[in-house]
Design a protein around this motif. Structure first.
Motif, PDB file in Angstrom:
ATOM      1  N   UNK A 165       8.579  22.817   2.713  1.00 52.18           N
ATOM      2  CA  UNK A 165       7.155  22.972   2.388  1.00 52.18           C
ATOM      3  C   UNK A 165       6.795  22.122   1.169  1.00 52.18           C
ATOM      4  N   UNK A 166       7.650  22.125   0.175  1.00 52.49           N
ATOM      5  CA  UNK A 166       7.402  21.337  -1.040  1.00 52.49           C
ATOM      6  C   UNK A 166       7.376  19.849  -0.711  1.00 52.49           C
ATOM      7  N   UNK A 167       8.308  19.424   0.117  1.00 50.36           N
ATOM      8  CA  UNK A 167       8.359  18.008   0.500  1.00 50.36           C
ATOM      9  C   UNK A 167       7.092  17.613   1.255  1.00 50.36           C
ATOM     10  N   UNK A 168       6.665  18.479   2.181  1.00 51.89           N
ATOM     11  CA  UNK A 168       5.464  18.175   2.960  1.00 51.89           C
ATOM     12  C   UNK A 168       4.225  18.139   2.075  1.00 51.89           C
ATOM     13  N   UNK A 169       4.110  19.072   1.136  1.00 47.36           N
ATOM     14  CA  UNK A 169       2.926  19.098   0.283  1.00 47.36           C
ATOM     15  C   UNK A 169       2.892  17.932  -0.692  1.00 47.36           C
TER      16      UNK A 169
END
Length: 119
Positions: free
Chosen positions: A112-116
């Motif tokens: 999720x952090x990578x995508x955001x």
């Protein structure tokens, strides 16, 4: 004609009983396999208690040619009277599942952090 003449199998699990918390798999547990594998000298491989080869004919002679190959005796199955009590087993299962869930949560959070950050 098969592409390979022999299939080498290493039995890492029999009588090892790895768990996530109390007996996790460590790099040292793989040392015997690494020494036996000999990627550059496959013709010098030698069978051992846990490392064994099977010919093409031995494999296709198995029921449906399955690769569920075992030859070591699982000592834990011989001493069923000394199993931990059900409450201890249940607690170990809960701990293993909780640890696995925490690992999956960490992976999901990292994704999720990578995508955001890429958005």
């Amino acid at each position: 004609m098969p592409w390979t003449q022999r299939l080498w199998v290493y039995d890492l699990l029999t009588n090892k009983h790895f768990t996530l918390k109390q007996n996790p798999l460590r790099r040292a547990d793989l040392d015997d396999f690494v020494a036996a594998y000999r990627p550059g000298n496959r013709d010098k491989r030698e069978a051992s208690e846990r490392w064994k080869s099977f010919s093409y004919n031995e494999i296709i002679a198995r029921d449906k040619a399955n690769l569920d190959i075992t030859w070591l005796r699982d000592e834990s199955l011989e001493d069923l009277d000394n199993l931990p009590s059900p409450d201890v087993l249940a607690r170990e299962i809960v701990e293993d599942l909780a640890a696995a869930l925490a690992e999956f949560e960490a992976v999901a959070a990292a994704l999720e952090e990578r995508l955001s950050s890429n958005a």
